[in-house]
Design a protein around this motif. Sequence first.
Motif, mmCIF file in Angstrom:
data_model
loop_
_atom_site.group_PDB
_atom_site.id
_atom_site.type_symbol
_atom_site.label_atom_id
_atom_site.label_comp_id
_atom_site.label_asym_id
_atom_site.label_seq_id
_atom_site.Cartn_x
_atom_site.Cartn_y
_atom_site.Cartn_z
ATOM 1 N N ASP A 273 0.834 -1.215 0.000
ATOM 2 C CA ASP A 273 0.000 0.000 0.000
ATOM 3 C C ASP A 273 0.864 1.258 0.000
ATOM 4 N N ARG A 274 1.932 1.256 0.820
ATOM 5 C CA ARG A 274 2.816 2.423 0.848
ATOM 6 C C ARG A 274 3.553 2.576 -0.481
ATOM 7 N N THR A 275 3.910 1.460 -1.090
ATOM 8 C CA THR A 275 4.590 1.525 -2.385
ATOM 9 C C THR A 275 3.682 2.114 -3.451
ATOM 10 N N VAL A 276 2.423 1.696 -3.450
ATOM 11 C CA VAL A 276 1.466 2.243 -4.417
ATOM 12 C C VAL A 276 1.299 3.744 -4.203
ATOM 13 N N THR A 277 1.211 4.142 -2.922
ATOM 14 C CA THR A 277 1.082 5.572 -2.633
ATOM 15 C C THR A 277 2.312 6.340 -3.088
ATOM 16 N N SER A 278 3.505 5.793 -2.857
ATOM 17 C CA SER A 278 4.739 6.461 -3.278
ATOM 18 C C SER A 278 4.821 6.557 -4.787
ATOM 19 N N VAL A 279 4.427 5.489 -5.468
ATOM 20 C CA VAL A 279 4.464 5.518 -6.931
ATOM 21 C C VAL A 279 3.524 6.591 -7.448
ATOM 22 N N ARG A 280 2.328 6.662 -6.874
ATOM 23 C CA ARG A 280 1.383 7.691 -7.310
ATOM 24 C C ARG A 280 1.929 9.102 -7.055
ATOM 25 N N ARG A 281 2.566 9.276 -5.885
ATOM 26 C CA ARG A 281 3.118 10.591 -5.573
ATOM 27 C C ARG A 281 4.262 10.944 -6.522
ATOM 28 N N ILE A 282 5.161 9.989 -6.779
ATOM 29 C CA ILE A 282 6.281 10.248 -7.683
ATOM 30 C C ILE A 282 5.775 10.545 -9.085
ATOM 31 N N ALA A 283 4.802 9.786 -9.533
ATOM 32 C CA ALA A 283 4.240 10.024 -10.864
ATOM 33 C C ALA A 283 3.580 11.395 -10.941
ATOM 34 N N ALA A 284 2.891 11.784 -9.850
ATOM 35 C CA ALA A 284 2.236 13.098 -9.838
ATOM 36 C C ALA A 284 3.264 14.222 -9.827
ATOM 37 N N ASP A 285 4.391 14.019 -9.116
ATOM 38 C CA ASP A 285 5.435 15.042 -9.110
ATOM 39 C C ASP A 285 6.077 15.179 -10.487
ATOM 40 N N LEU A 286 6.233 14.056 -11.163
ATOM 41 C CA LEU A 286 6.814 14.119 -12.499
ATOM 42 C C LEU A 286 5.867 14.810 -13.478
ATOM 43 N N ARG A 287 4.652 14.363 -13.530
ATOM 44 C CA ARG A 287 3.642 14.960 -14.409
ATOM 45 C C ARG A 287 2.275 14.462 -13.952
ATOM 46 N N PRO A 288 1.511 15.294 -13.284
ATOM 47 C CA PRO A 288 0.190 14.844 -12.816
ATOM 48 C C PRO A 288 -0.706 14.503 -14.004
ATOM 49 N N LEU A 289 -1.134 13.263 -14.063
ATOM 50 C CA LEU A 289 -1.970 12.848 -15.185
ATOM 51 C C LEU A 289 -3.302 13.568 -15.181
ATOM 52 N N MET A 290 -3.733 14.010 -13.999
ATOM 53 C CA MET A 290 -5.001 14.733 -13.946
ATOM 54 C C MET A 290 -4.898 16.089 -14.640
ATOM 55 N N LEU A 291 -3.647 16.620 -14.808
ATOM 56 C CA LEU A 291 -3.488 17.868 -15.547
ATOM 57 C C LEU A 291 -3.918 17.682 -17.001
ATOM 58 N N ASP A 292 -3.630 16.504 -17.540
ATOM 59 C CA ASP A 292 -4.047 16.218 -18.909
ATOM 60 C C ASP A 292 -5.480 15.706 -18.971
ATOM 61 N N ASP A 293 -5.880 14.990 -17.932
ATOM 62 C CA ASP A 293 -7.199 14.358 -17.973
ATOM 63 C C ASP A 293 -8.306 15.276 -17.475
ATOM 64 N N LEU A 294 -8.048 16.020 -16.366
ATOM 65 C CA LEU A 294 -9.094 16.821 -15.737
ATOM 66 C C LEU A 294 -8.929 18.319 -15.935
ATOM 67 N N GLY A 295 -7.704 18.767 -16.256
ATOM 68 C CA GLY A 295 -7.497 20.184 -16.487
ATOM 69 C C GLY A 295 -6.684 20.859 -15.400
ATOM 70 N N LEU A 296 -6.348 22.130 -15.641
ATOM 71 C CA LEU A 296 -5.458 22.880 -14.752
ATOM 72 C C LEU A 296 -6.084 23.138 -13.388
ATOM 73 N N ALA A 297 -7.362 23.475 -13.345
ATOM 74 C CA ALA A 297 -8.001 23.831 -12.079
ATOM 75 C C ALA A 297 -7.968 22.668 -11.099
ATOM 76 N N ASP A 298 -8.371 21.473 -11.535
ATOM 77 C CA ASP A 298 -8.382 20.316 -10.639
ATOM 78 C C ASP A 298 -6.970 19.894 -10.252
ATOM 79 N N ALA A 299 -6.045 19.948 -11.213
ATOM 80 C CA ALA A 299 -4.664 19.576 -10.898
ATOM 81 C C ALA A 299 -4.057 20.548 -9.883
ATOM 82 N N ALA A 300 -4.311 21.843 -10.044
ATOM 83 C CA ALA A 300 -3.790 22.827 -9.093
ATOM 84 C C ALA A 300 -4.431 22.649 -7.725
#
Length: 432
Positions: A273-300
């Motif tokens: 569970d902690r590994t999944v959370t870390s992977v999600r956090r690292i991926a979000a720091d690199l490039r939040p997928l929600m910025l492409d999927d949901l837009g700037l407002a939700d990502a911010a």
Amino acid sequence: MKSWWKPSLVALAAAVAANIALNLVAARLGHSAPWVMGLNLTLALLTLGVAILAVARLATSSRSEASRMRDALDASKARLSAIVDSAMDAIITIDEQQNIVLFNRAAEQVFRCPREGALGSPLERFLPARFRSAHRRHIEQFGRTGTTSRRMGDATTLWALRAGSAEEFPVEASISQAAEGGRRYFTVILRDITTRKRSEDELRQSQAELRALSAQVLEAREEEKTRIARELHDELGQLLTAMKMDLAWLRERLPQAPGELADRAGRMGETLDRTVTSVRRIAADLRPLMLDDLGLADAAAWLVEDFGQRAGIRCEFRVEGDLDGAGLDRSAAGTVYRALQESLTNIARHAAASEARVLLRAGADGVHLQVEDDGRGISEQDKARSGSFGLRGMRERVQHAGGSLEIGTAARGGTRVSVKVPAPAARSGARP
């Protein structure tokens, strides 16, 4: 006054006084003393001779003084001419009709024209045709102001013309005016800045190329981050999910009684569970997928919320206007997001703040981002530090997007970061 002049005046005064006395004596004695009349006549002639001698001496002295003054004036003019000719800058003097009356040696070299060919000719011959009427009006207006001197062309580069050719070259110049004999003269001191301007243009071009290269590096890095983030999210995330499913399957088949095997399986689940959370956090720091999927407002909004939880700083996030309708492309939205990310990172590292405020506002000309904190603030030395790569990178990103970045003091004493990124349509419309 010369040393001979005072004794001559005394002698002349004495002779005049003696002559007057003899006249009085002669008038009293009359014809009874003819010798007095002769002496009076002799003294009168002597007085006249002394006067003539004094006047002649005075005239000679005046001529000598005038000649000496002329020599001194000629010597002074010669020294001034030598100084003007030895000057490294071109010096040109014109009269009220803007005809050249002085043309020094440096001007001969700059304009490639001999002095004899320049004197008496209009100054306009050394100006490009498109500037001549404006320059004439400028000289006339300057003469009316009464200002003694000032620099010419403060806002723009001045251009001059080589004699007998169409070659133009940039100059910087200053102008002064003076009156002599009831006439007004204007003196222009100018310098050929061709080499300097060429160096400035080359430096400007080099900086533009470096900015373009930096922008390409940033875009390439952003693309690489996006690729890595998707691989982490998709590939590694799927593998971790499969491992969790397998672990859940194993735990269901383990004996129900508590034991070392069940405890180890439980710890493995928590680690996954902690590994999944870390992977999600690292991926979000690199490039939040929600910025492409949901837009700037939700990502911010997610970024601000996650920052507040991790840094323990109370955060306020506000959106004004329609960000989706602002027309930002993927690159511009990424620029705003990275500026927000860098601003929050600086607050956590340096500000010692307890509260942060984030405002995203969409307008007709693009998107405005404002981040404020109530921390210790930022000084000019901090902004100019050689190690401030975060701020420099943020500024490069924003400038490449055609926007602007301002860093100042917030109303509550902390730091305020203001970012403006125009929409692609507004940015392309602003280009010539």
